[in-house]
Design a protein around this motif. Structure first.
Motif, PDB file in Angstrom:
ATOM      1  N   LYS A 194       5.405  12.620   0.149  1.00 17.06           N
ATOM      2  CA  LYS A 194       5.318  13.598   1.229  1.00 17.06           C
ATOM      3  C   LYS A 194       4.912  12.983   2.556  1.00 17.06           C
ATOM      4  O   LYS A 194       5.555  13.215   3.569  1.00 17.06           O
ATOM      5  CB  LYS A 194       4.354  14.738   0.861  1.00 17.06           C
ATOM      6  N   ASN A 195       3.825  12.191   2.590  1.00 20.14           N
ATOM      7  CA  ASN A 195       3.407  11.549   3.846  1.00 20.14           C
ATOM      8  C   ASN A 195       3.416  10.027   3.726  1.00 20.14           C
ATOM      9  O   ASN A 195       2.765   9.331   4.489  1.00 20.14           O
ATOM     10  CB  ASN A 195       2.018  12.027   4.265  1.00 20.14           C
ATOM     11  N   TYR A 196       4.156   9.492   2.786  1.00 20.41           N
ATOM     12  CA  TYR A 196       4.222   8.041   2.530  1.00 20.41           C
ATOM     13  C   TYR A 196       4.940   7.330   3.674  1.00 20.41           C
ATOM     14  O   TYR A 196       6.050   7.703   4.061  1.00 20.41           O
ATOM     15  CB  TYR A 196       4.936   7.816   1.199  1.00 20.41           C
ATOM     16  N   LYS A 197       4.307   6.293   4.208  1.00 16.19           N
ATOM     17  CA  LYS A 197       4.849   5.578   5.376  1.00 16.19           C
ATOM     18  C   LYS A 197       5.398   4.213   4.938  1.00 16.19           C
ATOM     19  O   LYS A 197       4.781   3.169   5.164  1.00 16.19           O
ATOM     20  CB  LYS A 197       3.769   5.416   6.449  1.00 16.19           C
ATOM     21  N   ASP A 198       6.556   4.226   4.370  1.00 12.80           N
ATOM     22  CA  ASP A 198       7.191   3.009   3.880  1.00 12.80           C
ATOM     23  C   ASP A 198       7.450   2.022   5.010  1.00 12.80           C
ATOM     24  O   ASP A 198       7.242   0.820   4.857  1.00 12.80           O
ATOM     25  CB  ASP A 198       8.511   3.383   3.182  1.00 12.80           C
ATOM     26  N   SER A 199       7.898   2.523   6.146  1.00  8.65           N
ATOM     27  CA  SER A 199       8.272   1.637   7.253  1.00  8.65           C
ATOM     28  C   SER A 199       7.080   0.816   7.729  1.00  8.65           C
ATOM     29  O   SER A 199       7.211  -0.381   8.013  1.00  8.65           O
ATOM     30  CB  SER A 199       8.831   2.458   8.420  1.00  8.65           C
ATOM     31  N   LYS A 200       5.903   1.434   7.789  1.00  5.25           N
ATOM     32  CA  LYS A 200       4.705   0.735   8.256  1.00  5.25           C
ATOM     33  C   LYS A 200       4.306  -0.379   7.289  1.00  5.25           C
ATOM     34  O   LYS A 200       4.022  -1.519   7.682  1.00  5.25           O
ATOM     35  CB  LYS A 200       3.565   1.726   8.428  1.00  5.25           C
ATOM     36  N   LEU A 201       4.279  -0.062   5.994  1.00  7.69           N
ATOM     37  CA  LEU A 201       3.850  -1.037   4.993  1.00  7.69           C
ATOM     38  C   LEU A 201       4.840  -2.190   4.872  1.00  7.69           C
ATOM     39  O   LEU A 201       4.444  -3.348   4.674  1.00  7.69           O
ATOM     40  CB  LEU A 201       3.656  -0.354   3.640  1.00  7.69           C
ATOM     41  N   LYS A 202       6.114  -1.900   5.003  1.00  4.67           N
ATOM     42  CA  LYS A 202       7.141  -2.944   4.944  1.00  4.67           C
ATOM     43  C   LYS A 202       6.956  -3.949   6.072  1.00  4.67           C
ATOM     44  O   LYS A 202       6.978  -5.174   5.848  1.00  4.67           O
ATOM     45  CB  LYS A 202       8.529  -2.299   5.018  1.00  4.67           C
ATOM     46  N   ILE A 203       6.735  -3.455   7.265  1.00  5.91           N
ATOM     47  CA  ILE A 203       6.553  -4.336   8.416  1.00  5.91           C
ATOM     48  C   ILE A 203       5.277  -5.148   8.273  1.00  5.91           C
ATOM     49  O   ILE A 203       5.254  -6.370   8.524  1.00  5.91           O
ATOM     50  CB  ILE A 203       6.510  -3.507   9.726  1.00  5.91           C
ATOM     51  N   MET A 204       4.200  -4.505   7.851  1.00  3.66           N
ATOM     52  CA  MET A 204       2.916  -5.204   7.745  1.00  3.66           C
ATOM     53  C   MET A 204       2.977  -6.325   6.720  1.00  3.66           C
ATOM     54  O   MET A 204       2.468  -7.425   6.944  1.00  3.66           O
ATOM     55  CB  MET A 204       1.814  -4.205   7.378  1.00  3.66           C
TER      56      MET A 204
END
Length: 581
Positions: free
Chosen positions: A377-387
């Motif tokens: 629901k609020n999972y931020k895949d894009s942020k974790l991938k970049i980090m």
């Protein structure tokens, strides 16, 4: 699984001088798998709880010695005596005659009303995913070999996309196109390609076959295989668990799942390893100073006492975690922050770009970053991938306890111990035999092919014993040419060892020798089936005549030994996707 469950019975054992508690786990006596939804009640008292999705429970006792009764429709009930601070493992025997499904559903609903809200199974059936974020990916196109003979990409062994896709398919939800990263799907699986020779860090090989979904095309598979380091030879670890304990993590598939996952990791620590724990909500704090790996009870106690509440101060937490890791830095060791979160930061700098800048700066300390994503629901895949990419680390998504076991037990070495960094690949095609080519996946890892990329631009990382697989779809040159040239392509891989600045290089030349797809190795055929499945999920224009039936047929014939059962599970996901069409 039984051994894993025994490790988890300590799940929530926080001692309190004024309150009596006991905790434990419930398993199926035949399969030894955790049982969710079991009613755990104090006899002759109103106190009841329900086991969570991992079969775990914690219950308050009205006195120091009581009887507990364990009940679940479909299993024989069991009653035992327990006392304060007991940690029990209960095995329930399934009944032979199954209850009517409607009656069982009603019985489960009735039992769940007595649940402790901190340990209930509510929240797992959410079907809204509109607040999840994924980085945009645009499929690689065919390149003319005469105009662009070289293809360059950073090698990637992240695996988050596959387990996240599995989550969508199990919930019978449409998979977002940008959630499908084909290279992560292919690299999720273990392959049996030979390890590099003694004294070598990287092995390089390839296989060239016909293409099942485009009969006029060919398929080139490139394999980069890392050396496998024995467990007793792995360098000591300096780890910092950076755990999100904010309010957004208050769901059974978030913080409780992470607590269970870190238990698996702690069980694999050696006395020479060190662990510190930083937890964060509205502000970060060190809840466990750096502790040696043989003090497992102390480490597990800190993990068990975490509770979710407050805002999410991601920026401050990351800075503190790196600071703790630097204080205990081990030269020639494995220095790593393991960030576990849904990525929903809301205090301080929080955008994807700001997190990228922060991690890029912090990685100069020599501390690596592993990102573990959870939730929905609020999972931020894009942020974790970049980090993870900017932190010289890796990225995984944990959708269930078995995935945690895969990452931190079965693949412990490849997850946490890097043997090669800044890994880049160049494939230079021979225009005399290749008319055009297309790299399948790796869209966000493609590098310019004009040699304009400086050495300072980071490639990917490869862990101990891991395989990095890449696939190219190739349109052969016209058969009527004036000369015969037996070279298909020259493949070059460059990399650095973890503690070295020196750049190493390995090159292999592949002949223009194409075999039938059916004659290829099982690994080659299975990887191709996973790639085709990814193209179908993306509704790719390059899927040709490929469909779900073709994926299923290809995968069935290439299961190989499959000791862990992951390839068989893939077949089940393919069938789920077929039913949703």
């Amino acid at each position: 699984m039984r051994k894993l469950l025994l490790l988890l019975i300590l799940y929530c054992s926080s001692a309190n001088a004024q309150t009596n508690w006991t905790s434990g786990a419930v398993e199926d006596s035949l399969t030894h798998k955790p049982i969710a939804g079991v009613s755990v009640c104090v006899m002759n008292d109103t106190t009841c709880v329900v086991t969570n999705n991992f079969g775990l429970f914690r219950i308050q006792l009205p006195k120091s010695l009581v009887q507990l009764r364990f009940e679940l429709p479909g299993y024989l009930p069991k009653t035992i005596f327990v006392k304060q601070d007991d940690r029990v493992l209960i095995a329930l025997l399934p009944v032979r005659k199954a209850m009517d499904p409607v009656a069982m559903a009603k019985a489960r609903a009735k039992l769940s009303r007595n649940s402790n809200p901190n340990y209930s199974n509510s929240g797992m059936g959410i079907h809204t995913f509109y607040n999840e974020t994924y980085g945009a990916t645009f499929e690689n196109k065919f390149q003319h070999a005469r105009l662009v003979p070289a293809s360059n990409f950073a090698v990637d062994v992240d695996r988050a996309s596959y387990s996240n896709i599995r989550r969508f398919l199990r919930l019978k939800e449409k998979v977002p196109t940008d959630a499908v990263r084909i290279e992560e799907m292919v690299n999720y699986f273990q392959y049996t390609y030979p390890l590099p020779g003694a004294g070598k860090t990287i092995g390089l090989m390839g296989q060239y076959t016909t293409c099942p979904w485009e009969p006029m095309h060919r398929l080139l598979q490139i394999v980069i295989r890392a050396t496998a380091i024995a467990m007793d030879s792995l360098p000591p670890s300096n780890l910092v668990f950076l755990i999100d304990a904010s309010g957004s993590m208050d769901a059974p598939n978030k913080l409780p799942l992470l607590q269970a996952a870190f238990r698996v990791l702690v069980n694999n620590l050696r006395p020479i390893d060190r662990v510190a724990i930083v937890a964060y909500a509205s502000e970060p704090q060190v809840i466990l100073a750096s502790t040696f790996g043989d003090q497992k009870e102390k480490i597990l106690g800190a993990i068990d006492n975490l509770n979710a509440n407050g805002a999410t101060a991601g920026e401050a937490a990351i800075k503190l975690a790196y600071q703790v890791a630097e204080q205990h830095f081990i030269s020639d060791g494995n220095n790593r922050v393991i960030l576990a979160t849904d990525g929903d930061f809301n205090v301080g700098r929080s955008s994807d770009e700001e997190m990228e800048q922060l991690v890029t700066k912090e990685k100069e300390s020599g501390v690596l970053l592993t990102c573990l994503g959870v939730g929905m629901k609020n999972y931020k895949d894009s942020k974790l991938k970049i980090m993870a990419a900017k932190g010289n680390g890796n990225f995984a998504y944990i959708d269930d306890l078995e995935e945690a076991n895969k990452i931190f037990a079965r693949e412990f070495g490849s997850t946490l111990f890097t043997v090669a960094r800044d890994v880049k690949a160049e494939v230079r095609f021979n225009p005399a035999v290749v008319k055009s080519y297309r790299l399948i996946g790796y869209e966000n890892k493609v590098l310019p092919s004009d040699n304009s990329v400086p050495d300072s631009v980071a490639g990917g990382i490869v862990g101990s014993g891991h395989c990095a697989v890449a696939l190219y779809e190739i349109l052969p040159a016209d058969s009527l040419h004036d000369h015969v040239d037996s070279l298909l392509a020259a493949i070059k891989v460059t990399y650095r060892r973890p503690q070295e600045a020196q750049l190493h290089e390995l090159e292999v030349k592949l002949p223009d020798h194409c075999i039938s797809f059916s004659e290829a190795s099982a690994d080659h055929r299975f990887a191709a089936s996973v790639a085709l499945f990814g193209m179908i999920l993306r509704n790719s224009a390059y899927r040709g005549c490929g469909d779900i039936e073709m994926v299923e047929a290809m995968a069935k014939k290439s299961l190989g030994p499959d000791k862990s059962g992951y390839r068989k599970e893939f077949l089940k996901l393919v069938k789920l996707a077929g039913k949703s069409k």
